[in-house]
Design an enzyme around this catalytic site. Structure first.
Site, PDB file in Angstrom:
ATOM      1  N   GLY A  70       5.493 -16.831  -6.104  1.00 61.63           N
ATOM      2  CA  GLY A  70       5.619 -17.326  -7.469  1.00 61.63           C
ATOM      3  C   GLY A  70       6.847 -16.808  -8.200  1.00 61.63           C
ATOM      4  N   THR A 237      15.763 -16.862   7.438  1.00 61.61           N
ATOM      5  CA  THR A 237      14.821 -17.305   8.475  1.00 61.61           C
ATOM      6  C   THR A 237      13.425 -17.455   7.890  1.00 61.61           C
ATOM      7  OG1 THR A 237      16.151 -16.209  10.139  1.00 61.61           O
ATOM      8  CG2 THR A 237      13.883 -16.703  10.757  1.00 61.61           C
ATOM      9  N   CYS A 330      -1.453  -3.578 -26.718  1.00 59.09           N
ATOM     10  CA  CYS A 330      -0.900  -2.246 -26.986  1.00 59.09           C
ATOM     11  C   CYS A 330      -1.828  -1.477 -27.902  1.00 59.09           C
ATOM     12  CB  CYS A 330       0.423  -2.357 -27.730  1.00 59.09           C
ATOM     13  SG  CYS A 330       1.760  -2.829 -26.700  1.00 59.09           S
TER      14      CYS A 330
HETATM   15  C1  PLP Z   1       1.238 -17.299 -13.538  1.00 64.27           C
HETATM   16  C2  PLP Z   1       1.932 -16.474 -12.513  1.00 64.27           C
HETATM   17  N1  PLP Z   1       3.231 -16.668 -12.282  1.00 64.27           N
HETATM   18  C3  PLP Z   1       3.907 -15.961 -11.366  1.00 64.27           C
HETATM   19  C4  PLP Z   1       3.279 -14.997 -10.609  1.00 64.27           C
HETATM   20  C5  PLP Z   1       4.055 -14.230  -9.594  1.00 64.27           C
HETATM   21  O1  PLP Z   1       3.685 -14.666  -8.291  1.00 64.27           O
HETATM   22  P1  PLP Z   1       3.976 -13.758  -7.009  1.00 64.27           P
HETATM   23  O2  PLP Z   1       3.102 -12.578  -7.111  1.00 64.27           O
HETATM   24  O3  PLP Z   1       3.615 -14.631  -5.844  1.00 64.27           O
HETATM   25  O4  PLP Z   1       5.416 -13.424  -7.015  1.00 64.27           O
HETATM   26  C6  PLP Z   1       1.915 -14.740 -10.829  1.00 64.27           C
HETATM   27  C7  PLP Z   1       1.223 -13.671 -10.090  1.00 64.27           C
HETATM   28  O5  PLP Z   1       0.453 -12.911 -10.642  1.00 64.27           O
HETATM   29  C8  PLP Z   1       1.233 -15.506 -11.807  1.00 64.27           C
HETATM   30  O6  PLP Z   1      -0.066 -15.311 -12.052  1.00 64.27           O
END
Ligand code: PLP
Length: 381
Positions: A70, A237, A330
């Site tokens: 992600g 790769t 926080c």
């Molecule tokens: C909404 C969202 N975006 C991005 C990510 C990042 O993904 P990754 O952990 O595969 O890099 C996450 C992971 O927690 C996520 O929940």
């Protein structure tokens, strides 16, 4: 008893996926770029997975670009939109994942792009009037980046509505669908999105693999320079076993989607009911307790627990074998805390103890009851 209620962080792999990954690792170690039979076999595995994933999402195979997950998918789309598509303004929300927010910080600093964060209501929903106004604010080329399902509070974005608004105003639309893919069905041919990010480990697939959906003829150029892999966009790769494992995980998730959704929603609703009985003043953060506005996989709760006890809550749950995620805003003097809850909670709710519980089909009702009992014991002892 060990209970894993942190499925928004990551999910356990399905047994079938582990078997497939092991088999591919044993049988198919060739480099997909090699022209001999070992390489050709590996290439075939990858392209079969690409076709399979594309077909599950009604996309074209060439629109699926494999990435490490992600974070990379988000970074790739945002950086390339600025680098290759002359995007000067990115409109987003203050409650995106840090993979988007920190990428935007860097683009703002290094590429001098404008970043506009949209207004939210008290539940964390995007103000669509603000989006429309922001889209019309000047003539600069714009990209809107808004997540499909919020990873902390579960809010679901209406991708059709937002995408149409973007396209009617000549803006591109990227959605971080890391928490949506594998849990919802996508018809990418007919969805007004230009780019989408996803990660396999959120739907019982392996970690370190994901994909970006990049609509055909988008004009993106290399994000990682090197070999010709991924049509030159993302050199390196390929992780053949992970790609095949991701395809299998998505395929199974789609096949079981309706049954598992029902099962998970039942657990979530049972949990909500139990929490209300124990804590009549419980608050549910964002839309997370509303079945139609939030993902069925997640519940973010603010518990009315006195401050002294609250400091022991995480420790206590961990001691009892319960894994969930701390979600508090926080506290005074602390720079830690959830940027999402900080944005949406009022002072009263900020004083409560927020926790994110996230479920999968690997969970069962006994686990929900165990967590409820543990919480009850904790507040009454
Ligand atoms: C909404 C969202 N975006 C991005 C990510 C990042 O993904 P990754 O952990 O595969 O890099 C996450 C992971 O927690 C996520 O929940």
């Amino acid at each position: 008893m060990n209970v894993y209620f942190d499925n928004a962080a990551t999910t356990p792999l399905r047994k079938e996926v582990i078997k497939t990954i092991s088999r591919v690792m044993e049988e198919c170690f060739g480099n997909p770029s090699s022209t001999h039979s070992f390489g050709r076999t590996a290439k075939t595995y990858i392209e079969t997975a690409r076709k399979g994933i594309a077909s599950l999402l009604n996309a074209l195979p060439q629109e699926i670009i494999f990435t490490s997950g992600g974070t990379e998918s988000d970074n790739m789309i945002l950086s390339c939109a600025v680098k290759d598509l002359n995007v000067k303004t990115i409109i987003s929300s203050p409650i995106e994942h840090h993979a988007v927010i920190h990428a935007l910080d860097a683009l703002k600093k290094n590429q001098k792009i404008n970043v506009r964060y949209l207004k939210l209501d008290a539940q964390g929903n995007i103000d669509l009037n603000d989006l429309e106004e922001s889209l019309k604010i000047d003539n600069s080329k714009k990209l809107v980046s808004l997540m499909h399902v919020n990873n902390e509070i579960g809010n679901i974005l209406n991708l059709h509505e937002v995408g149409n608004l973007c396209h009617n105003n000549n803006a591109l639309f990227h959605t971080d669908a890391v928490q949506g893919v594998g849990h919802y069905l996508f018809d990418l041919k007919n969805l007004p999105v230009d780019f989408l990010s996803s990660a396999s480990h959120k739907y019982h697939g392996p970690k370190g693999i994901g994909f970006s959906f990049v609509r055909k003829n988008s004009g993106l150029e290399p994000f990682i320079y090197g070999g010709a892999q991924e049509r030159g966009l993302r050199a390196g790769t390929e992780s053949v076993h992970n790609i095949v494992g991701m395809h299998e995980a998505l395929d199974i998730s789609h096949k079981k989607l309706e049954v598992e959704k029902k099962q998970i929603l039942f657990l979530k609703n049972h949990f909500i009911k139990g929490l209300i009985e124990i804590f009549p003043n419980v608050h549910f953060n964002g839309n997370s307790s509303e079945n139609n506005l939030s993902t069925y996989t997640l519940l973010n709760v603010a518990l009315p627990i006195d401050e002294k006890k609250a400091s022991l809550l995480d420790f206590h749950l961990d001691l009892k074998g319960i894994a969930c995620s701390k979600g508090s805003a926080c506290q005074s003097g602390s720079s830690q805390g959830s940027h999402v809850l900080n944005h949406i909670q009022n002072q009263k709710i900020k004083k409560m103890s927020s926790l994110r519980f996230s479920f999968s089909s690997f969970n069962n009702i006994d686990e929900v009851d165990y967590v409820l009992e543990t919480l009850k014991e904790f507040v009454t002892q």
